[in-house]
Scaffold this active site. Structure first.
Site, PDB file in Angstrom:
ATOM      1  N   VAL A  63     -25.769   8.779  57.982  1.00 10.70           N
ATOM      2  CA  VAL A  63     -27.318   8.515  58.005  1.00 10.70           C
ATOM      3  C   VAL A  63     -27.348   7.567  57.034  1.00 10.70           C
ATOM      4  O   VAL A  63     -27.084   7.570  55.884  1.00 10.70           O
ATOM      5  CB  VAL A  63     -27.877   9.688  57.651  1.00 10.70           C
ATOM      6  CG1 VAL A  63     -29.358   9.544  57.441  1.00 10.70           C
ATOM      7  CG2 VAL A  63     -27.618  11.038  58.894  1.00 10.70           C
ATOM      8  N   ALA A 108     -27.976   6.556  51.606  1.00 13.20           N
ATOM      9  CA  ALA A 108     -27.173   7.099  52.759  1.00 13.20           C
ATOM     10  C   ALA A 108     -26.686   8.301  52.654  1.00 13.20           C
ATOM     11  O   ALA A 108     -26.727   8.910  51.366  1.00 13.20           O
ATOM     12  CB  ALA A 108     -26.128   5.979  53.062  1.00 13.20           C
ATOM     13  N   LYS A 109     -26.145   9.143  53.617  1.00  7.62           N
ATOM     14  CA  LYS A 109     -25.157  10.515  53.362  1.00  7.62           C
ATOM     15  C   LYS A 109     -24.538  10.661  54.644  1.00  7.62           C
ATOM     16  O   LYS A 109     -25.062  10.052  55.640  1.00  7.62           O
ATOM     17  CB  LYS A 109     -26.182  11.687  52.938  1.00  7.62           C
ATOM     18  CG  LYS A 109     -25.774  12.655  52.304  1.00  7.62           C
ATOM     19  CD  LYS A 109     -25.678  12.248  50.778  1.00  7.62           C
ATOM     20  CE  LYS A 109     -25.126  13.103  49.828  1.00  7.62           C
ATOM     21  NZ  LYS A 109     -25.169  13.254  48.612  1.00  7.62           N
ATOM     22  N   GLY A 110     -23.314  11.131  54.373  1.00  2.00           N
ATOM     23  CA  GLY A 110     -22.708  11.696  55.700  1.00  2.00           C
ATOM     24  C   GLY A 110     -21.945  12.786  55.548  1.00  2.00           C
ATOM     25  O   GLY A 110     -21.959  13.528  54.553  1.00  2.00           O
TER      26      GLY A 110
END
Ligand code: NAD
Length: 419
Positions: A63, A108-110
């Site tokens: 994301v 962001a992050k994932g």
């Protein structure tokens, strides 16, 4: 009237906090709309050959929230309960965090929905490599730079770096941060978030003309962040009286030795049944009498159900999103000061930024230099937030978010809208 929300939904919490702060600071509606949405959300399938010969398919995400100030930056989480909503909340908070401490990244992050406790090392490696391949089109040292988060570590970062480099055909250390030292990691990165929590706790008590010496500290989640915070706070003169992991915690009002509890964890895989302490649950731990409470596990731990029973004088948020907005209101009514996550745990992304800079320069700094630069950035950020809060009579959380959002909004104003 501030918006109300459902408790414990991280995305609803993050969005409502943003909406409320944006309204209070009169953020222009066009910028509000841009920041409310995400630049990109990618869902991927991660099919992997398991050790028993079968194939399992895992779900993965990346994301990306906002890149107005620089490349996207954010951790990779492996957890069986991971949802896209969790990642949206964490990605948006990363934008505010980077902006607040003045590093040129966006949020962001994932992650992958999986339970690393049930996977072999080989399975974990294959999941990591296939996930990296799947998100490769949208990551890169100048595009989006992943890092460790819950249940991921420097070995996983090494596999990401190797997979990306092999596919590109050249060695690319700058693709991730939180790597092992011998492939371009930074000294001080492993402990940076916890050390930052300790620096911030010191700054917060300094406002009351106090020092950390002799203060009782409770830490929920004695993992990467929590245990490093415990180690440094003990060195700074605090007494760590309770710690926990997901399986439960331990309490000794006389103090626990950091080295002894880590040794016990290594031998038994948990903290419970440590000989010099009482076993307690994670719920009991949060309600213990103490000077400083550090939630350093998962989000949504301090809620309207337990906020009225918390006895800490100061809460320093090591975890991301540990306090729900309803709990926040209850705690501020009870005059319990909270240093918000976007400030308190920013040490990790600050030293990630230092790692990225060192990789780009191919020139590496000594640990003292890293820690000294970290301290300067965090203390300056804390002082800015504290002064703003005093001047405007806002909480530290509202102040931190206002300062962070304003800096992002200013960038949009100068850059303008393409095309
Ligand atoms: P970690 O996996 O190393 O440690 C997490 C700890 O919390 C473990 O001890 C685990 O057993 C415990 N835990 C998990 N679920 C729990 C529960 N329900 N109740 C109590 N304890 C529980 O992860 P970490 O890297 O230390 O991250 C912890 C928090 O800090 C997360 O919220 C993460 O997003 C945030 N954070 C991490 C970093 C970083 O650099 N690692 C940076 C900023 C923020």
């Amino acid at each position: 009237m501030p918006e109300k929300m459902e408790e414990n939904s991280p995305w609803q919490t993050a969005l409502t906090q943003f909406n409320n702060v944006s309204k209070r600071m009169n953020l222009p509606e066009d910028i509000h709309q841009i920041l409310k949405h995400f630049s990109r959300i990618l869902t991927v399938s991660v099919p992997v050959r398991m050790d028993n010969g079968s194939t399992a398919s895992f779900e993965g995400f990346r994301v990306q929230h906002c890149s107005a100030k620089g490349p996207y930056k954010g951790g990779i989480r492996y957890h069986p309960d991971l949802t896209l909503d969790d990642l949206k909340a964490l990605a948006m908070e990363m934008t505010w965090k980077c902006s607040l401490v003045d590093i040129p990244f966006g949020g962001a992050k994932g992650g992958v929905v999986c339970d690393p406790k049930k996977l072999s090392r080989g399975e974990l490696e294959r999941i990591t490599r296939r996930y990296t391949y799947a998100i490769q089109p949208i990551i890169g040292p100048d595009i989006d730079i992943p890092a460790p988060d819950v249940n991921t570590n420097e070995q996983i970062m090494a596999w990401i770096m190797d997979t990306y480099s092999m596919n590109k055909g050249f060695c690319s250390p700058g693709i991730v941060t939180g790597k092992p030292l011998n492939i371009g990691g930074s000294l001080g990165r492993a402990d940076a978030t916890g050390l930052g929590v300790a620096y911030i706790a010191a700054s917060a008590v300094r406002q009351n003309k106090k020092t950390l010496k002799g203060l009782n500290v409770v830490i929920q989640g004695y993992g990467n962040v929590g245990s490093a915070a415990g180690k440094f706070l003990e060195e700074m003169g605090c007494k760590i009286v309770a710690v926990s992991s997901s399986t439960g915690g331990i309490y000794n009002p006389g103090g626990l030795s950091h080295n002894a509890i880590i040794e016990h964890y290594r031998k038994t895989g948990g903290f419970r049944y440590f000989p010099h302490a009482e076993n307690i649950t994670n719920a009991e731990l949060l309600e213990l009498p103490c000077d400083v409470l550090i939630p350093a596990a998962m989000g949504g731990q301090i809620t309207k159900k337990n906020a009225g029973k918390i006895k800490a004088k100061l809460i320093v948020e090591g975890a991301n999103g540990p306090t729900t907005p309803e709990a926040d209101e209850i705690l501020s009514g009870r005059k319990i000061k909270i240093v918000p996550d976007i400030l308190a745990n920013a040490g990790g992304v600050i030293v990630s930024y230092f790692e990225w800079v060192q990789d780009a320069q191919c020139y590496f700094w000594c640990k003292n230099e890293v820690n000294a630069k970290l301290k300067i950035l965090l203390e300056r950020s804390f002082n800015d937030v504290y002064a703003f809060a005093q001047k405007n009579k806002y909480s530290l959380r509202t102040s931190a978010m206002m300062l962070a959002i304003k800096k992002v909004a200013d960038v949009f104003t100068v850059r303008g809208l393409y095309p």
